[in-house]
Design a protein around this motif. Structure first.
Motif, short mmCIF file in Angstrom:
data_model
loop_
_atom_site.label_atom_id
_atom_site.label_comp_id
_atom_site.label_asym_id
_atom_site.label_seq_id
_atom_site.Cartn_x
_atom_site.Cartn_y
_atom_site.Cartn_z
N MET A 1 -58.12 31.90 33.77
CA MET A 1 -57.06 32.52 34.55
C MET A 1 -56.81 33.96 34.09
O MET A 1 -55.83 34.55 34.46
CB MET A 1 -55.77 31.71 34.43
N GLY A 2 -57.67 34.47 33.26
CA GLY A 2 -57.48 35.84 32.80
C GLY A 2 -56.57 35.96 31.60
O GLY A 2 -56.20 37.06 31.21
N TRP A 7 -53.06 31.16 24.96
CA TRP A 7 -51.88 31.92 25.40
C TRP A 7 -50.69 31.00 25.67
O TRP A 7 -49.57 31.30 25.29
CB TRP A 7 -52.24 32.71 26.65
N VAL A 8 -50.93 29.88 26.31
CA VAL A 8 -49.86 28.93 26.61
C VAL A 8 -49.99 27.69 25.74
O VAL A 8 -49.02 27.22 25.17
CB VAL A 8 -49.87 28.54 28.10
N LEU A 14 -43.82 23.76 23.40
CA LEU A 14 -43.98 23.54 24.83
C LEU A 14 -44.58 22.16 25.08
O LEU A 14 -45.61 21.81 24.50
CB LEU A 14 -44.89 24.59 25.47
N THR A 15 -43.94 21.41 25.95
CA THR A 15 -44.51 20.12 26.35
C THR A 15 -45.68 20.37 27.29
O THR A 15 -45.87 21.48 27.80
CB THR A 15 -43.45 19.28 27.09
N LEU A 23 -48.65 27.86 33.21
CA LEU A 23 -49.96 28.25 33.73
C LEU A 23 -49.94 28.41 35.24
O LEU A 23 -50.58 29.31 35.78
CB LEU A 23 -51.02 27.23 33.31
N GLY A 24 -49.19 27.56 35.93
CA GLY A 24 -49.09 27.66 37.38
C GLY A 24 -48.44 28.95 37.81
O GLY A 24 -48.82 29.58 38.79
#
Length: 66
Positions: A1-2, A7-8, A14-15, A23-24
């Protein structure tokens, strides 16, 4: 996704659901960049017409008869 790896997914606390949500939403800046590039490179005819400066028009003034 670039995005850089992790990154996430490497963000503490974060769950999985929160990661998927992040990400969405992450694709929005890339879509906006592509849309602006497309519009600025070759704007659609309706937008081109709207962006063209209107020709100067003169409005006749009614002369007063005093």
């Amino acid at each position: 996704m670039g995005l850089p790896a992790g990154w996430v997914t490497a963000t503490p606390g974060l769950t999985r659901n929160a990661q998927l949500t992040a990400l969405g939403n992450g694709v929005i800046p890339q879509q906006a960049t592509a849309a602006l590039h497309a519009l600025l490179t070759e704007p659609p005819p309706a937008l081109s017409t709207a962006l063209d400066p209107a020709p100067a028009t003169t409005i006749p003034c009614a002369e007063s008869s005093s």
